[in-house]
Design an enzyme around this catalytic site. Sequence first.
Site, PDB file in Angstrom:
ATOM      1  N   GLN A   1       0.797  -1.224   0.000  1.00 35.60           N
ATOM      2  CA  GLN A   1       0.000   0.000   0.000  1.00 35.60           C
ATOM      3  C   GLN A   1       0.830   1.276   0.000  1.00 35.60           C
ATOM      4  O   GLN A   1       0.458   2.267  -0.628  1.00 35.60           O
ATOM      5  CB  GLN A   1      -0.928  -0.008   1.222  1.00 35.60           C
ATOM      6  CG  GLN A   1      -1.944   1.111   1.253  1.00 35.60           C
ATOM      7  CD  GLN A   1      -3.080   0.794   2.202  1.00 35.60           C
ATOM      8  OE1 GLN A   1      -4.027   0.100   1.845  1.00 35.60           O
ATOM      9  NE2 GLN A   1      -2.986   1.277   3.427  1.00 35.60           N
TER      10      GLN A   1
ATOM     11  N   GLU B   1      -2.873   9.594  -1.062  1.00 39.12           N
ATOM     12  CA  GLU B   1      -1.990  10.293  -0.135  1.00 39.12           C
ATOM     13  C   GLU B   1      -0.901  11.092  -0.838  1.00 39.12           C
ATOM     14  O   GLU B   1       0.102  11.458  -0.223  1.00 39.12           O
ATOM     15  CB  GLU B   1      -1.401   9.294   0.862  1.00 39.12           C
ATOM     16  CG  GLU B   1      -2.498   8.637   1.692  1.00 39.12           C
ATOM     17  CD  GLU B   1      -1.992   7.633   2.694  1.00 39.12           C
ATOM     18  OE1 GLU B   1      -0.763   7.408   2.746  1.00 39.12           O
ATOM     19  OE2 GLU B   1      -2.816   7.073   3.438  1.00 39.12           O
TER      20      GLU B   1
ATOM     21  N   ASP C   1       4.310   0.116   4.182  1.00 37.77           N
ATOM     22  CA  ASP C   1       3.033  -0.256   4.792  1.00 37.77           C
ATOM     23  C   ASP C   1       2.402  -1.261   3.848  1.00 37.77           C
ATOM     24  O   ASP C   1       1.924  -0.907   2.768  1.00 37.77           O
ATOM     25  CB  ASP C   1       2.123   0.953   4.973  1.00 37.77           C
ATOM     26  CG  ASP C   1       0.731   0.563   5.498  1.00 37.77           C
ATOM     27  OD1 ASP C   1       0.541  -0.625   5.837  1.00 37.77           O
ATOM     28  OD2 ASP C   1      -0.146   1.436   5.564  1.00 37.77           O
TER      29      ASP C   1
ATOM     30  N   GLU D   1       5.158  -1.980   8.158  1.00 39.81           N
ATOM     31  CA  GLU D   1       3.871  -1.865   8.843  1.00 39.81           C
ATOM     32  C   GLU D   1       2.880  -2.888   8.300  1.00 39.81           C
ATOM     33  O   GLU D   1       2.826  -3.120   7.090  1.00 39.81           O
ATOM     34  CB  GLU D   1       3.333  -0.446   8.639  1.00 39.81           C
ATOM     35  CG  GLU D   1       1.962  -0.181   9.214  1.00 39.81           C
ATOM     36  CD  GLU D   1       1.455   1.187   8.793  1.00 39.81           C
ATOM     37  OE1 GLU D   1       0.223   1.353   8.711  1.00 39.81           O
ATOM     38  OE2 GLU D   1       2.281   2.093   8.531  1.00 39.81           O
TER      39      GLU D   1
ATOM     40  N   ASP E   1      -0.606  -1.709  12.846  1.00 40.35           N
ATOM     41  CA  ASP E   1      -1.661  -0.724  12.590  1.00 40.35           C
ATOM     42  C   ASP E   1      -3.004  -1.416  12.761  1.00 40.35           C
ATOM     43  O   ASP E   1      -3.651  -1.300  13.797  1.00 40.35           O
ATOM     44  CB  ASP E   1      -1.496  -0.133  11.196  1.00 40.35           C
ATOM     45  CG  ASP E   1      -2.642   0.801  10.799  1.00 40.35           C
ATOM     46  OD1 ASP E   1      -3.398   1.231  11.690  1.00 40.35           O
ATOM     47  OD2 ASP E   1      -2.797   1.090   9.594  1.00 40.35           O
TER      48      ASP E   1
ATOM     49  N   LYS F   1      -3.222   6.303  15.341  1.00 37.57           N
ATOM     50  CA  LYS F   1      -4.228   7.041  14.578  1.00 37.57           C
ATOM     51  C   LYS F   1      -5.346   7.440  15.535  1.00 37.57           C
ATOM     52  O   LYS F   1      -6.036   6.575  16.080  1.00 37.57           O
ATOM     53  CB  LYS F   1      -4.794   6.182  13.442  1.00 37.57           C
ATOM     54  CG  LYS F   1      -3.780   5.835  12.349  1.00 37.57           C
ATOM     55  CD  LYS F   1      -4.391   4.878  11.339  1.00 37.57           C
ATOM     56  CE  LYS F   1      -3.454   4.621  10.161  1.00 37.57           C
ATOM     57  NZ  LYS F   1      -4.004   3.586   9.237  1.00 37.57           N
TER      58      LYS F   1
ATOM     59  N   ARG G   1      -4.748   9.656   8.085  1.00 36.30           N
ATOM     60  CA  ARG G   1      -5.556   8.675   7.379  1.00 36.30           C
ATOM     61  C   ARG G   1      -5.587   9.065   5.912  1.00 36.30           C
ATOM     62  O   ARG G   1      -5.237  10.183   5.529  1.00 36.30           O
ATOM     63  CB  ARG G   1      -6.996   8.615   7.927  1.00 36.30           C
ATOM     64  CG  ARG G   1      -7.143   8.246   9.383  1.00 36.30           C
ATOM     65  CD  ARG G   1      -6.436   6.961   9.797  1.00 36.30           C
ATOM     66  NE  ARG G   1      -6.866   5.760   9.133  1.00 36.30           N
ATOM     67  CZ  ARG G   1      -7.677   4.835   9.662  1.00 36.30           C
ATOM     68  NH1 ARG G   1      -8.177   5.016  10.871  1.00 36.30           N
ATOM     69  NH2 ARG G   1      -7.973   3.727   9.003  1.00 36.30           N
ATOM     70  N   SER G   2      -6.036   8.142   5.073  1.00 37.23           N
ATOM     71  CA  SER G   2      -6.082   8.447   3.636  1.00 37.23           C
ATOM     72  C   SER G   2      -7.109   9.531   3.336  1.00 37.23           C
ATOM     73  O   SER G   2      -6.964  10.296   2.382  1.00 37.23           O
ATOM     74  CB  SER G   2      -6.384   7.181   2.829  1.00 37.23           C
ATOM     75  OG  SER G   2      -7.590   6.596   3.269  1.00 37.23           O
TER      76      SER G   2
ATOM     77  N   LYS H   1       3.759   9.849   9.945  1.00 35.51           N
ATOM     78  CA  LYS H   1       3.386   9.403   8.604  1.00 35.51           C
ATOM     79  C   LYS H   1       2.206  10.242   8.158  1.00 35.51           C
ATOM     80  O   LYS H   1       1.106  10.114   8.697  1.00 35.51           O
ATOM     81  CB  LYS H   1       3.014   7.911   8.636  1.00 35.51           C
ATOM     82  CG  LYS H   1       2.742   7.325   7.264  1.00 35.51           C
ATOM     83  CD  LYS H   1       2.535   5.828   7.337  1.00 35.51           C
ATOM     84  CE  LYS H   1       1.094   5.478   7.626  1.00 35.51           C
ATOM     85  NZ  LYS H   1       0.752   4.092   7.224  1.00 35.51           N
TER      86      LYS H   1
END
Length: 427
Positions: free
Chosen positions: A163, A205, A242, A283, A310, A335, A364-365, A386
């Site tokens: 990802q 992102e 990730d 991740e 995560d 998060k 977050r995205s 991040k």
Amino acid sequence: MATIEGIVAREILDSRGNPTVEVEVGLDDGTIARAAVPSGASTGAFEAVELRDGEKDRYLGKGVTQAVSNIEDKIVDELIGYEASEQRLIDQKMLDLDGTDNKSQLGANAILGVSLAVAKAAASAAELNLFRYLGGPNAHLLPVPMMNILNGGAHADSNVDIQEFMIAPIGAPTFREALRSGAEVYHALKSVLKKKDLATGLGDEGGFAPNLPTNAAALDLISEAVEKAGYRLGTDIVFALDVAATEFFENGTYTFEGVEKTAEEMSSYYTKLADAYPIVSIEDPLAEDDWSGWRTLTASVGDRIQIVGDDLFVTNPQRIARGIAENAANSVLVKVNQIGSLTETLDAVDLAHRAGFRCMMSHRSGETEDTTIADLAVATGCGQIKTGAPARSDRVAKYNQLLRIEEELADAARYAGSGAFPRYRSA
């Protein structure tokens, strides 16, 4: 200290054009503070519930008017008159009012919006920057920006399984210089992709999202970009991944690059990848329920690589405690909307740090212009953040806030650099 006089909530849009919650808190001294709630694309099954309306003829069912109503009709009356500095008490009042383990009654997006706005209001009333208000007099560490410059998985319409392919500028002397080097590599990558006739469209992102023959090919392209930008791979710039493995895990196996693999085969793949490239952090290398696989991988390479949970942990102290007890992972992705309140977020970081786990503050995205996580990264001294590529204002807003914080700290500022990854030893 100033007390809460009013709370207003509204539905706004995030960076993907989906609705999210924004909250304004007003205090009796005239202070007004605002916070907006992020939203994820690849979400863990154990995350706190993000309340959506489900009306298909409005925002495709993703509206948040119910969460807004819960704030204005239920939460407001409970909090009026409380001192804004009573963060833990205020958050607990909302948790008690919700009454569920996963915040499904009021919605984590409702509770978090109020929680963050209260903290911002309290900081403003105390005439303190948010990082100083939350972190105290010793907050001074600027995090390494983990810049997601090539997107795959659920964050892009490409054939790449992993990802996020991130660069971490650990060799820079300051955050300002780290941001510069990351941006220069990002622009160099665009040039490399163009030269090879590969797509330069962006993922959620801000990273590039080309189709590639293998996942390792992404690391080769970024390696070329690092060299083109004039930096030393493994010393100035290192890699982080990730994988978001839960996204391609089904019926006990991982479908990766078109082939079904076991947890052991995935672990072997990561080990070989770490032997070939300067990778400091991986991740979600395995699925959120594959605890045995996590234990095995951590035992195998955890002495030299940061293994980040995560979806495994979802910023939940109970799941983090299990990971600590079972030696599954050695780092936690943080998060705020996974757990749904500032107090619980800070508790999660504290628990991880006391156990010797590292923490990485994360966006977050689906993001907004809210910069709270930048202040949180400095307040908690986690040393890593991040928040996407150095592109798109919703991502850059956090980096720019860190520039301001570094400037505010002046000579007291310290950049985490290679110290953020003590397990990594450059070649």
